[in-house]
Design an enzyme around this catalytic site. Structure first.
Site, short mmCIF file in Angstrom:
data_model
loop_
_atom_site.label_atom_id
_atom_site.label_comp_id
_atom_site.label_asym_id
_atom_site.label_seq_id
_atom_site.Cartn_x
_atom_site.Cartn_y
_atom_site.Cartn_z
N HIS A 40 0.84 -1.20 0.00
CA HIS A 40 0.00 0.00 0.00
C HIS A 40 0.88 1.26 0.00
CE1 HIS A 40 -2.82 -2.95 2.00
NE2 HIS A 40 -3.59 -2.48 1.03
N LYS A 155 -1.26 -6.33 -8.18
CA LYS A 155 -1.46 -7.63 -7.51
C LYS A 155 -2.90 -8.11 -7.72
CE LYS A 155 -1.70 -10.34 -3.66
NZ LYS A 155 -3.11 -10.11 -3.45
N ASP A 156 -3.87 -7.18 -7.62
CA ASP A 156 -5.28 -7.50 -7.91
C ASP A 156 -5.53 -7.08 -9.36
OD1 ASP A 156 -6.34 -8.40 -5.24
OD2 ASP A 156 -5.53 -6.46 -4.70
O1 PAF Z 1 -8.29 -3.90 -3.20
C1 PAF Z 1 -8.94 -3.55 -2.20
O2 PAF Z 1 -8.39 -3.35 -1.11
C2 PAF Z 1 -10.44 -3.38 -2.32
O3 PAF Z 1 -10.99 -4.29 -3.21
C3 PAF Z 1 -10.86 -1.93 -2.67
C4 PAF Z 1 -10.35 -1.54 -4.05
C5 PAF Z 1 -10.32 -0.97 -1.63
C6 PAF Z 1 -12.39 -1.82 -2.70
O4 PAF Z 1 -12.94 -2.13 -1.47
#
Ligand code: PAF
Length: 299
Positions: A40, A155-156
């Site tokens: 993050h 990553k997502d």
């Molecule tokens: O990736 C995440 O942490 C969540 O899917 C997000 C984008 C904050 C939406 O809740």
């Protein structure tokens, strides 16, 4: 907290915080569910780089809409104090950390965002309703924060692709940036869910990134070679310990890859999902498919 970081638990406080620094330029949003880690932090740095002296807003909200019954909504880690420390260290301007009622004052929304066919495959096939929940909350956060820029992790990867499509298809006017995956020294992609893993599961979980790396190495020899190399690594772990959900190769915008061997190296993405113990993990890597004569056997 010693920095200029403002914590806004309500929409009103969010808008007051944003208004106070309106003249500073662009606003970048980094949406998160908290339990923040170095991955993050890297999104926050991308946001800062993009907006300079503008505002970086981090949202911290565990969105119930994107969890199916039986998933980890209740046990998802909530670590707001540590999250605020990390945001302060990264020079974030505003943390929007609303309650569920603040985001969904009328209960579950009646109108939600349909992720379409792109959202029906891979994670969408395994977690029905997940992406509708993600896109709905992201659309709401875009509406509340009104950012020019938003940063999501690669990553997502499917989530990133869907948010980019949503911003484009629905003309939301938000530039959606994808930041590179941050990994532990042994290759494990950072994830808030890694903290569920016990030491043995943590060790076994590296099989995912190792499988992807093996596929990337063999990708010049074609799709079957790449898949075979990944599966050979994944097979090192018994199904009872690492249960594979999917291993898929797609184009960078997640379309199905043709079986034909490309003459020139062609960008693609390999994505994997598996449950390690009781923890579902995902990972992905870019590949260059083709360019060499097709082959499967490793040499
Ligand atoms: O990736 C995440 O942490 C969540 O899917 C997000 C984008 C904050 C939406 O809740």
């Amino acid at each position: 907290m010693t920095s200029g970081l403002l914590l806004a638990p309500t929409r009103e406080e969010l808008h007051r915080a944003l208004d106070a620094r309106k003249e500073h330029g662009l606003v970048a949003l980094v949406p998160t569910m908290g339990a923040l880690h170095e991955g993050h932090a890297s999104l926050m740095r991308v946001a800062r780089e993009r907006v300079g002296r503008g505002q970086v807003v981090v949202s911290v909200f565990v969105n119930p809409l994107q969890f199916a019954p039986g998933e980890d909504l209740d046990r998802y880690p909530r670590t707001l104090d540590a999250d605020l420390d990390l945001c302060a260290r990264e020079g974030v301007d505003v943390v929007f950390a609303p309650s569920v009622d603040e985001v969904y004052p009328g209960g579950e929304p009646q109108v939600t965002v349909d992720p379409g066919p792109l959202g029906a495959q891979l994670e969408g096939a395994s977690r029905p309703g997940h992406f509708a929940g993600v896109l709905t909350v992201v659309a709401k956060l875009f509406g509340l924060v009104r950012p020019e820029v938003a940063v999501f992790g690669q990553k997502d990867y499917q989530q990133l692709a869907l948010v980019q499509r949503m911003s484009r298809d629905l003309c939301l006017g938000v530039e959606v940036l994808g930041a590179e995956t941050v990994r532990e020294a042994d290759g494990l992609a950072l994830s808030s869910r890694n903290r569920y893993l016990d030491p043995d599961q943590r060790r076994r979980a590296t099989v995912l990134s190792r499988a992807l790396a093996a596929a990337a190495e063999r990708a010049p020899y074609g799709l079957p070679a790449a898949r075979w190399a990944a599966m050979r690594v994944l097979d090192e772990e018994p199904e009872s310990e690492v249960a594979l959900d999917y291993l898929a190769v797609r184009t960078p915008d997640l379309q199905v890859v043709s079986d034909e061997q490309p003459a020139e190296p062609t960008p693609a993405r390999i994505l994997v999902a598996a449950t390690v113990g009781t923890t579902r993990l995902i990972d992905n890597l870019p590949l260059l498919l083709g360019g060499r004569p097709p082959a499967i056997a490793a040499d």
